[in-house]
Design a protein around this motif. Structure first.
Motif, PDB file in Angstrom:
ATOM      1  N   UNK A 213     -12.415 -55.415 -44.628  1.00 35.67           N
ATOM      2  CA  UNK A 213     -11.499 -56.100 -45.539  1.00 35.67           C
ATOM      3  C   UNK A 213     -10.043 -56.072 -45.071  1.00 35.67           C
ATOM      4  N   UNK A 214      -9.775 -55.525 -43.883  1.00 34.36           N
ATOM      5  CA  UNK A 214      -8.404 -55.482 -43.374  1.00 34.36           C
ATOM      6  C   UNK A 214      -7.848 -56.888 -43.184  1.00 34.36           C
ATOM      7  N   UNK A 215      -8.698 -57.831 -42.794  1.00 33.08           N
ATOM      8  CA  UNK A 215      -8.255 -59.205 -42.562  1.00 33.08           C
ATOM      9  C   UNK A 215      -7.745 -59.823 -43.859  1.00 33.08           C
ATOM     10  N   UNK A 216      -8.495 -59.668 -44.936  1.00 37.14           N
ATOM     11  CA  UNK A 216      -8.083 -60.230 -46.228  1.00 37.14           C
ATOM     12  C   UNK A 216      -6.784 -59.594 -46.712  1.00 37.14           C
ATOM     13  N   UNK A 217      -6.643 -58.312 -46.501  1.00 35.26           N
ATOM     14  CA  UNK A 217      -5.434 -57.615 -46.919  1.00 35.26           C
ATOM     15  C   UNK A 217      -4.223 -58.076 -46.115  1.00 35.26           C
ATOM     16  N   UNK A 218      -4.396 -58.318 -44.811  1.00 38.14           N
ATOM     17  CA  UNK A 218      -3.291 -58.792 -43.967  1.00 38.14           C
ATOM     18  C   UNK A 218      -2.898 -60.211 -44.357  1.00 38.14           C
ATOM     19  N   UNK A 219      -3.871 -61.069 -44.608  1.00 39.78           N
ATOM     20  CA  UNK A 219      -3.570 -62.456 -44.984  1.00 39.78           C
ATOM     21  C   UNK A 219      -2.778 -62.509 -46.288  1.00 39.78           C
ATOM     22  N   UNK A 220      -3.026 -61.561 -47.189  1.00 40.53           N
ATOM     23  CA  UNK A 220      -2.238 -61.483 -48.426  1.00 40.53           C
ATOM     24  C   UNK A 220      -0.910 -60.763 -48.208  1.00 40.53           C
ATOM     25  N   UNK A 221      -0.584 -60.428 -46.968  1.00 40.30           N
ATOM     26  CA  UNK A 221       0.664 -59.765 -46.558  1.00 40.30           C
ATOM     27  C   UNK A 221       0.825 -58.392 -47.196  1.00 40.30           C
ATOM     28  N   UNK A 222      -0.274 -57.676 -47.366  1.00 39.00           N
ATOM     29  CA  UNK A 222      -0.233 -56.304 -47.868  1.00 39.00           C
ATOM     30  C   UNK A 222      -0.269 -55.330 -46.699  1.00 39.00           C
ATOM     31  N   UNK A 223       0.663 -55.508 -45.780  1.00 40.11           N
ATOM     32  CA  UNK A 223       0.702 -54.670 -44.581  1.00 40.11           C
ATOM     33  C   UNK A 223       2.139 -54.531 -44.106  1.00 40.11           C
ATOM     34  N   UNK A 224       2.344 -53.593 -43.185  1.00 36.89           N
ATOM     35  CA  UNK A 224       3.684 -53.356 -42.657  1.00 36.89           C
ATOM     36  C   UNK A 224       3.597 -52.860 -41.214  1.00 36.89           C
ATOM     37  N   UNK A 225       4.524 -53.334 -40.383  1.00 35.98           N
ATOM     38  CA  UNK A 225       4.603 -52.867 -38.995  1.00 35.98           C
ATOM     39  C   UNK A 225       5.979 -52.272 -38.697  1.00 35.98           C
ATOM     40  N   UNK A 226       6.735 -51.921 -39.735  1.00 38.21           N
ATOM     41  CA  UNK A 226       8.102 -51.429 -39.541  1.00 38.21           C
ATOM     42  C   UNK A 226       8.164 -50.117 -38.759  1.00 38.21           C
ATOM     43  N   UNK A 227       7.231 -49.216 -38.963  1.00 42.19           N
ATOM     44  CA  UNK A 227       7.266 -47.909 -38.309  1.00 42.19           C
ATOM     45  C   UNK A 227       6.250 -47.797 -37.172  1.00 42.19           C
ATOM     46  N   UNK A 228       5.627 -48.894 -36.781  1.00 43.62           N
ATOM     47  CA  UNK A 228       4.540 -48.818 -35.812  1.00 43.62           C
ATOM     48  C   UNK A 228       5.033 -48.945 -34.371  1.00 43.62           C
ATOM     49  N   UNK A 229       4.178 -48.529 -33.436  1.00 41.97           N
ATOM     50  CA  UNK A 229       4.476 -48.586 -32.012  1.00 41.97           C
ATOM     51  C   UNK A 229       3.166 -48.670 -31.241  1.00 41.97           C
ATOM     52  N   UNK A 230       3.257 -48.978 -29.949  1.00 39.18           N
ATOM     53  CA  UNK A 230       2.078 -49.172 -29.108  1.00 39.18           C
ATOM     54  C   UNK A 230       1.973 -48.027 -28.106  1.00 39.18           C
ATOM     55  N   UNK A 231       0.753 -47.518 -27.931  1.00 38.71           N
ATOM     56  CA  UNK A 231       0.474 -46.484 -26.925  1.00 38.71           C
ATOM     57  C   UNK A 231      -0.686 -46.950 -26.055  1.00 38.71           C
ATOM     58  N   UNK A 232      -0.806 -46.336 -24.875  1.00 42.03           N
ATOM     59  CA  UNK A 232      -1.876 -46.668 -23.940  1.00 42.03           C
ATOM     60  C   UNK A 232      -2.769 -45.453 -23.737  1.00 42.03           C
ATOM     61  N   UNK A 233      -4.074 -45.718 -23.660  1.00 41.42           N
ATOM     62  CA  UNK A 233      -5.053 -44.658 -23.428  1.00 41.42           C
ATOM     63  C   UNK A 233      -6.199 -45.246 -22.615  1.00 41.42           C
ATOM     64  N   UNK A 234      -6.394 -44.762 -21.388  1.00 39.91           N
ATOM     65  CA  UNK A 234      -7.467 -45.223 -20.497  1.00 39.91           C
ATOM     66  C   UNK A 234      -7.441 -46.738 -20.303  1.00 39.91           C
TER      67      UNK A 234
END
Length: 144
Positions: free
Chosen positions: A29-50
């Motif tokens: 259900x993450x897709x439905x929640x994102x489409x309704x804009x119930x998400x945030x990327x303000x504190x997020x970042x990208x990491x690499x692993x293998x």
């Protein structure tokens, strides 16, 4: 392209050097929640692993109409990039000590995409100058 939600803090905290578009591996259900804009990327970042890229601290609110089996809101999610892009981004970020931060999330052709940026962080002097410029332009628009 429909903009779902931007990272409001990116222009205040970072100098953007390069941008990349990538997909996100989502569950249930993450897709439905994102489409309704119930998400945030303000504190997020990208990491690499293998030689795989993951986004950390991306918040997706639980979908209210779903059952009990909602997925963890802050779990790490895999980013869908080509292998040569991952290697290029990883090498450049290590070489120049850059942060990799998502700038916006949008819907394109029925697929959820993230725009990630290679960024250099600003010091407090740069932040003050940016705020001063923004205030000056706001004052100019007020009078003209």
């Amino acid at each position: 392209m429909k903009l779902l939600f931007p990272n409001k803090k990116i222009n205040l905290n970072y100098h953007i050097l390069d941008k990349y578009e990538c997909g996100v591996s989502l569950k249930g259900t993450e897709v439905k929640s994102i489409i309704k804009a119930n998400a945030s990327i303000d504190e997020s970042f990208v990491v690499f692993n293998k030689q795989e890229a993951y986004i950390i601290n991306m918040y997706i609110a639980p979908f209210l109409q779903a059952n009990i089996n909602n997925i963890d809101s802050y779990r790490k999610r895999k980013l869908l990039l080509h292998k040569n892009e991952i290697i290029k981004i990883e090498q450049q970020s290590k070489k120049e000590r850059l942060a990799i931060v998502p700038s916006k999330c949008y819907l394109e052709h029925g697929k959820i995409k993230l725009e990630i940026c290679l960024c250099k962080s600003k010091n407090s002097k740069d932040k003050r100058q940016d705020l001063k410029k923004r205030d000056e332009t706001r004052e100019m628009k007020k009078y003209y």
